[in-house]
Design a protein around this motif. Structure first.
Motif, PDB file in Angstrom:
ATOM      1  N   SER A  48      -5.643  15.609   0.466  1.00  0.00           N
ATOM      2  CA  SER A  48      -5.251  14.520  -0.352  1.00  0.00           C
ATOM      3  C   SER A  48      -6.527  13.367  -0.432  1.00  0.00           C
ATOM      4  O   SER A  48      -6.799  12.892  -1.269  1.00  0.00           O
ATOM      5  CB  SER A  48      -3.919  14.034   0.233  1.00  0.00           C
ATOM      6  OG  SER A  48      -2.977  14.941  -0.390  1.00  0.00           O
ATOM      7  N   LEU A  49      -7.010  13.321   0.702  1.00  0.00           N
ATOM      8  CA  LEU A  49      -8.104  12.276   1.312  1.00  0.00           C
ATOM      9  C   LEU A  49      -9.439  12.747   0.353  1.00  0.00           C
ATOM     10  O   LEU A  49     -10.291  11.725  -0.348  1.00  0.00           O
ATOM     11  CB  LEU A  49      -8.449  12.036   2.474  1.00  0.00           C
ATOM     12  CG  LEU A  49      -7.310  11.479   3.263  1.00  0.00           C
ATOM     13  CD1 LEU A  49      -7.895  11.441   4.739  1.00  0.00           C
ATOM     14  CD2 LEU A  49      -7.255  10.020   2.981  1.00  0.00           C
ATOM     15  N   ILE A  50      -9.713  13.867   0.262  1.00  0.00           N
ATOM     16  CA  ILE A  50     -10.914  14.254  -0.419  1.00  0.00           C
ATOM     17  C   ILE A  50     -10.668  14.639  -1.916  1.00  0.00           C
ATOM     18  O   ILE A  50     -11.577  14.001  -2.645  1.00  0.00           O
ATOM     19  CB  ILE A  50     -11.296  15.890   0.216  1.00  0.00           C
ATOM     20  CG1 ILE A  50     -11.745  15.773   1.694  1.00  0.00           C
ATOM     21  CG2 ILE A  50     -12.321  16.564  -0.738  1.00  0.00           C
ATOM     22  CD1 ILE A  50     -11.787  17.118   2.230  1.00  0.00           C
ATOM     23  N   VAL A  51      -9.732  14.862  -2.435  1.00  0.00           N
ATOM     24  CA  VAL A  51      -9.476  14.986  -3.896  1.00  0.00           C
ATOM     25  C   VAL A  51      -9.126  13.786  -4.598  1.00  0.00           C
ATOM     26  O   VAL A  51      -9.705  13.668  -5.687  1.00  0.00           O
ATOM     27  CB  VAL A  51      -8.439  15.978  -4.136  1.00  0.00           C
ATOM     28  CG1 VAL A  51      -7.935  16.340  -5.694  1.00  0.00           C
ATOM     29  CG2 VAL A  51      -8.758  17.332  -3.680  1.00  0.00           C
ATOM     30  N   ASN A  52      -8.390  12.981  -4.239  1.00  0.00           N
ATOM     31  CA  ASN A  52      -7.949  11.549  -4.578  1.00  0.00           C
ATOM     32  C   ASN A  52      -8.663  10.612  -4.634  1.00  0.00           C
ATOM     33  O   ASN A  52      -9.630  10.362  -3.699  1.00  0.00           O
ATOM     34  CB  ASN A  52      -6.543  11.131  -4.259  1.00  0.00           C
ATOM     35  CG  ASN A  52      -5.539  12.087  -4.429  1.00  0.00           C
ATOM     36  OD1 ASN A  52      -5.440  12.946  -5.231  1.00  0.00           O
ATOM     37  ND2 ASN A  52      -4.126  11.975  -3.684  1.00  0.00           N
ATOM     38  N   SER A  56      -7.239   2.690  -1.972  1.00  0.00           N
ATOM     39  CA  SER A  56      -6.340   2.662  -0.799  1.00  0.00           C
ATOM     40  C   SER A  56      -6.034   3.739  -0.082  1.00  0.00           C
ATOM     41  O   SER A  56      -5.978   4.862  -0.836  1.00  0.00           O
ATOM     42  CB  SER A  56      -5.093   1.987  -1.181  1.00  0.00           C
ATOM     43  OG  SER A  56      -4.229   1.910  -0.089  1.00  0.00           O
ATOM     44  N   LEU A  57      -6.361   4.005   1.165  1.00  0.00           N
ATOM     45  CA  LEU A  57      -6.032   4.965   2.006  1.00  0.00           C
ATOM     46  C   LEU A  57      -4.784   5.480   1.785  1.00  0.00           C
ATOM     47  O   LEU A  57      -4.580   6.894   1.628  1.00  0.00           O
ATOM     48  CB  LEU A  57      -6.656   4.713   3.351  1.00  0.00           C
ATOM     49  CG  LEU A  57      -6.553   6.156   4.360  1.00  0.00           C
ATOM     50  CD1 LEU A  57      -7.436   7.071   3.987  1.00  0.00           C
ATOM     51  CD2 LEU A  57      -6.719   5.547   5.639  1.00  0.00           C
ATOM     52  N   LEU A  58      -3.839   4.667   1.875  1.00  0.00           N
ATOM     53  CA  LEU A  58      -2.283   5.186   1.701  1.00  0.00           C
ATOM     54  C   LEU A  58      -2.247   5.484   0.363  1.00  0.00           C
ATOM     55  O   LEU A  58      -1.234   6.615   0.269  1.00  0.00           O
ATOM     56  CB  LEU A  58      -1.464   3.775   2.021  1.00  0.00           C
ATOM     57  CG  LEU A  58      -1.463   3.215   3.555  1.00  0.00           C
ATOM     58  CD1 LEU A  58      -0.549   2.180   3.584  1.00  0.00           C
ATOM     59  CD2 LEU A  58      -1.072   4.349   4.248  1.00  0.00           C
ATOM     60  N   CYS A  59      -2.684   5.196  -0.752  1.00  0.00           N
ATOM     61  CA  CYS A  59      -2.411   5.883  -1.904  1.00  0.00           C
ATOM     62  C   CYS A  59      -3.143   7.146  -2.131  1.00  0.00           C
ATOM     63  O   CYS A  59      -2.320   8.057  -2.748  1.00  0.00           O
ATOM     64  CB  CYS A  59      -3.047   5.004  -3.036  1.00  0.00           C
ATOM     65  SG  CYS A  59      -1.933   3.604  -3.249  1.00  0.00           S
ATOM     66  N   ARG A  60      -4.051   7.566  -1.428  1.00  0.00           N
ATOM     67  CA  ARG A  60      -4.787   8.775  -1.401  1.00  0.00           C
ATOM     68  C   ARG A  60      -4.014   9.637  -0.623  1.00  0.00           C
ATOM     69  O   ARG A  60      -3.909  11.026  -1.163  1.00  0.00           O
ATOM     70  CB  ARG A  60      -6.229   8.822  -0.588  1.00  0.00           C
ATOM     71  CG  ARG A  60      -7.148   8.243  -1.817  1.00  0.00           C
ATOM     72  CD  ARG A  60      -8.653   8.437  -1.111  1.00  0.00           C
ATOM     73  NE  ARG A  60      -9.349   7.265  -0.799  1.00  0.00           N
ATOM     74  CZ  ARG A  60     -10.260   7.206  -0.010  1.00  0.00           C
ATOM     75  NH1 ARG A  60     -10.878   8.137   0.567  1.00  0.00           N
ATOM     76  NH2 ARG A  60     -10.854   5.889   0.432  1.00  0.00           N
ATOM     77  N   VAL A  61      -3.342   9.487   0.457  1.00  0.00           N
ATOM     78  CA  VAL A  61      -2.642  10.213   1.105  1.00  0.00           C
ATOM     79  C   VAL A  61      -1.186  10.382   0.354  1.00  0.00           C
ATOM     80  O   VAL A  61      -0.577  11.484   0.409  1.00  0.00           O
ATOM     81  CB  VAL A  61      -2.277   9.888   2.488  1.00  0.00           C
ATOM     82  CG1 VAL A  61      -1.273  11.060   3.178  1.00  0.00           C
ATOM     83  CG2 VAL A  61      -3.752   9.757   3.370  1.00  0.00           C
ATOM     84  N   GLY A  62      -0.665   9.593  -0.574  1.00  0.00           N
ATOM     85  CA  GLY A  62       0.461   9.753  -1.036  1.00  0.00           C
ATOM     86  C   GLY A  62       1.599   8.518  -0.562  1.00  0.00           C
ATOM     87  O   GLY A  62       2.531   8.863  -0.971  1.00  0.00           O
ATOM     88  N   LEU A  63       1.274   7.689   0.211  1.00  0.00           N
ATOM     89  CA  LEU A  63       2.276   6.686   0.698  1.00  0.00           C
ATOM     90  C   LEU A  63       1.687   5.409  -0.084  1.00  0.00           C
ATOM     91  O   LEU A  63       1.306   4.692   0.328  1.00  0.00           O
ATOM     92  CB  LEU A  63       2.056   6.587   2.186  1.00  0.00           C
ATOM     93  CG  LEU A  63       2.236   7.851   3.202  1.00  0.00           C
ATOM     94  CD1 LEU A  63       2.019   7.455   4.563  1.00  0.00           C
ATOM     95  CD2 LEU A  63       3.793   8.236   2.962  1.00  0.00           C
ATOM     96  N   HIS A  64       2.367   5.206  -1.131  1.00  0.00           N
ATOM     97  CA  HIS A  64       2.119   4.270  -1.903  1.00  0.00           C
ATOM     98  C   HIS A  64       3.005   2.964  -1.769  1.00  0.00           C
ATOM     99  O   HIS A  64       4.095   3.090  -1.334  1.00  0.00           O
ATOM    100  CB  HIS A  64       2.366   4.423  -3.436  1.00  0.00           C
ATOM    101  CG  HIS A  64       1.727   5.750  -4.080  1.00  0.00           C
ATOM    102  ND1 HIS A  64       0.463   5.655  -4.476  1.00  0.00           N
ATOM    103  CD2 HIS A  64       2.113   6.773  -4.121  1.00  0.00           C
ATOM    104  CE1 HIS A  64      -0.024   6.760  -4.690  1.00  0.00           C
ATOM    105  NE2 HIS A  64       1.228   7.346  -4.647  1.00  0.00           N
ATOM    106  N   LYS A  65       2.314   1.738  -1.774  1.00  0.00           N
ATOM    107  CA  LYS A  65       2.964   0.625  -1.472  1.00  0.00           C
ATOM    108  C   LYS A  65       2.847  -0.180  -2.750  1.00  0.00           C
ATOM    109  O   LYS A  65       1.846  -1.015  -2.576  1.00  0.00           O
ATOM    110  CB  LYS A  65       2.641  -0.139  -0.088  1.00  0.00           C
ATOM    111  CG  LYS A  65       2.749   0.547   0.969  1.00  0.00           C
ATOM    112  CD  LYS A  65       2.518  -0.153   2.207  1.00  0.00           C
ATOM    113  CE  LYS A  65       3.086   0.410   3.485  1.00  0.00           C
ATOM    114  NZ  LYS A  65       2.827  -0.061   4.736  1.00  0.00           N
TER     115      LYS A  65
END
Length: 74
Positions: A48-52, A56-65
């Motif tokens: 997820s970190l490589i592709v997205n 924001s780091l949290l958005c790349r992993v999937g933890l959106h705020k």
């Protein structure tokens, strides 16, 4: 990268299923279920970190705020 992400999901699923089934009572797993689950989560996070491409780091992993500011007027 897409296949690597599916492998991560598969490792996570196998680890959780082994943990829930109680298979360590029947034969020794030597913490295979914990290792599989952790390895799967790490693979999912890394891909997820490589592709997205979000900032924001949290958005790349999937933890959106997200913070709701106002409704758009039509």
């Amino acid at each position: 990268m897409g296949k690597l992400r599916y492998v991560g999901f598969l490792f996570t699923l196998i680890g959780v299923l082994l943990l829930l089934s109680g298979a360590e009572e029947s034969f020794p797993l030597y913490n295979l279920h914990y290792i599989s689950t952790i390895l799967g989560i790490i693979l999912i996070a890394v891909t997820s970190l490589i592709v997205n491409n979000e900032e924001s780091l949290l958005c790349r992993v999937g933890l959106h705020k997200y913070e709701h500011i106002a409704w758009d007027e039509k």
